[in-house]
Design a protein around this motif. Structure first.
Motif, PDB file in Angstrom:
ATOM      1  N   ASP A   1      66.119  36.000  31.306  1.00 53.53           N
ATOM      2  CA  ASP A   1      65.845  34.722  31.016  1.00 53.53           C
ATOM      3  C   ASP A   1      65.118  33.860  31.891  1.00 53.53           C
ATOM      4  O   ASP A   1      64.216  33.034  31.429  1.00 53.53           O
ATOM      5  CB  ASP A   1      67.186  33.985  30.836  1.00 53.53           C
ATOM      6  CG  ASP A   1      68.175  34.459  29.773  1.00 53.53           C
ATOM      7  OD1 ASP A   1      67.732  34.852  28.691  1.00 53.53           O
ATOM      8  OD2 ASP A   1      69.229  34.066  29.941  1.00 53.53           O
ATOM      9  N   GLN A   2      65.083  34.206  33.193  1.00 51.76           N
ATOM     10  CA  GLN A   2      64.562  33.476  34.252  1.00 51.76           C
ATOM     11  C   GLN A   2      62.901  33.896  33.888  1.00 51.76           C
ATOM     12  O   GLN A   2      62.239  32.974  34.111  1.00 51.76           O
ATOM     13  CB  GLN A   2      64.951  33.756  35.702  1.00 51.76           C
ATOM     14  CG  GLN A   2      64.357  33.149  36.785  1.00 51.76           C
ATOM     15  CD  GLN A   2      64.802  33.596  38.025  1.00 51.76           C
ATOM     16  OE1 GLN A   2      65.589  34.434  38.254  1.00 51.76           O
ATOM     17  NE2 GLN A   2      64.689  32.805  39.067  1.00 51.76           N
ATOM     18  N   HIS A   3      62.679  35.034  33.939  1.00 52.19           N
ATOM     19  CA  HIS A   3      61.453  35.423  33.768  1.00 52.19           C
ATOM     20  C   HIS A   3      60.572  35.059  32.663  1.00 52.19           C
ATOM     21  O   HIS A   3      59.456  34.699  32.720  1.00 52.19           O
ATOM     22  CB  HIS A   3      61.071  37.040  33.932  1.00 52.19           C
ATOM     23  CG  HIS A   3      59.784  37.697  34.283  1.00 52.19           C
ATOM     24  ND1 HIS A   3      59.744  38.733  35.014  1.00 52.19           N
ATOM     25  CD2 HIS A   3      58.627  37.268  33.897  1.00 52.19           C
ATOM     26  CE1 HIS A   3      58.473  38.862  35.350  1.00 52.19           C
ATOM     27  NE2 HIS A   3      57.793  38.280  34.408  1.00 52.19           N
ATOM     28  N   ALA A   4      61.543  35.097  31.371  1.00 52.43           N
ATOM     29  CA  ALA A   4      60.880  34.401  30.165  1.00 52.43           C
ATOM     30  C   ALA A   4      60.426  33.177  30.517  1.00 52.43           C
ATOM     31  O   ALA A   4      59.292  32.709  29.726  1.00 52.43           O
ATOM     32  CB  ALA A   4      61.709  34.859  28.993  1.00 52.43           C
ATOM     33  N   ALA A   5      61.320  32.351  30.920  1.00 53.34           N
ATOM     34  CA  ALA A   5      61.021  30.834  31.413  1.00 53.34           C
ATOM     35  C   ALA A   5      59.700  30.724  31.828  1.00 53.34           C
ATOM     36  O   ALA A   5      58.883  29.668  31.834  1.00 53.34           O
ATOM     37  CB  ALA A   5      62.103  30.205  32.004  1.00 53.34           C
TER      38      ALA A   5
END
Length: 166
Positions: free
Chosen positions: A103-107
């Motif tokens: 989730d963090q990397h996708a953001a």
């Protein structure tokens, strides 16, 4: 003169803050066999080598923003050679991680869509091409994989890996 000093300081600090991102996200794309990559333990395992491979799993990815298969089971301690086939017209990637990390990397990828990265738990596959990565699952649990290219993750290009305890 004061403006120039402030500008120089801002540029210097910007370079210092961005440098770790640049180092963590190189420009290489393609195949990973774990041999040239750093052996860093992650919650979902560690890079493996060709000599350790227990079995291969083919993963197909396409412009429908889906992986086939999208659910995998592996055994604790098993080293898997993932063979990725991009059947689409767009670049796709296969990134293993925890849901929170993905989730963090996708953001971050959504904010910086041109960002490139190269870690042993990531494979980037050009349209019509194949690539591979080797990963050792030395932690039991449930982990995820995804394509983190801007828009792909948000469209549901994800999957799950269940690592069965011994």
């Amino acid at each position: 003169m004061k403006t120039l000093s402030l500008l120089a300081l801002t540029l210097t600090l910007g370079g210092v803050l961005i440098s770790p991102l640049a180092l963590a996200h190189g420009e290489a794309h393609g195949t990973h066999d774990g041999a040239a990559m750093p052996m860093e333990q992650k919650p979902w395992g560690i890079a493996g080598s060709a000599a350790q491979v227990d079995r291969s799993i083919d993963i197909r990815m396409g412009d429908q923003m889906r992986f086939t298969p999208d659910r995998l089971q592996v055994r604790h301690g098993e080293t898997i050679r993932f063979v990725h086939h991009n059947d689409g017209q767009l670049l796709h990637e296969f990134v293993i991680g925890t849901r929170a990390e993905l989730d963090q990397h996708a953001a971050m990828m959504a904010r910086f869509p041109g960002m490139e990265h190269d870690e042993p738990y990531m494979a980037h596959v050009a349209p019509g091409q194949s690539g591979e990565m080797i990963w050792t699952f030395n932690r039991a649990g449930e982990f995820d994989f995804a394509c983190l290219i801007a828009g792909h993750y948000q469209a549901g290009m994800t999957g799950r890996i269940q690592v069965l305890a011994e």
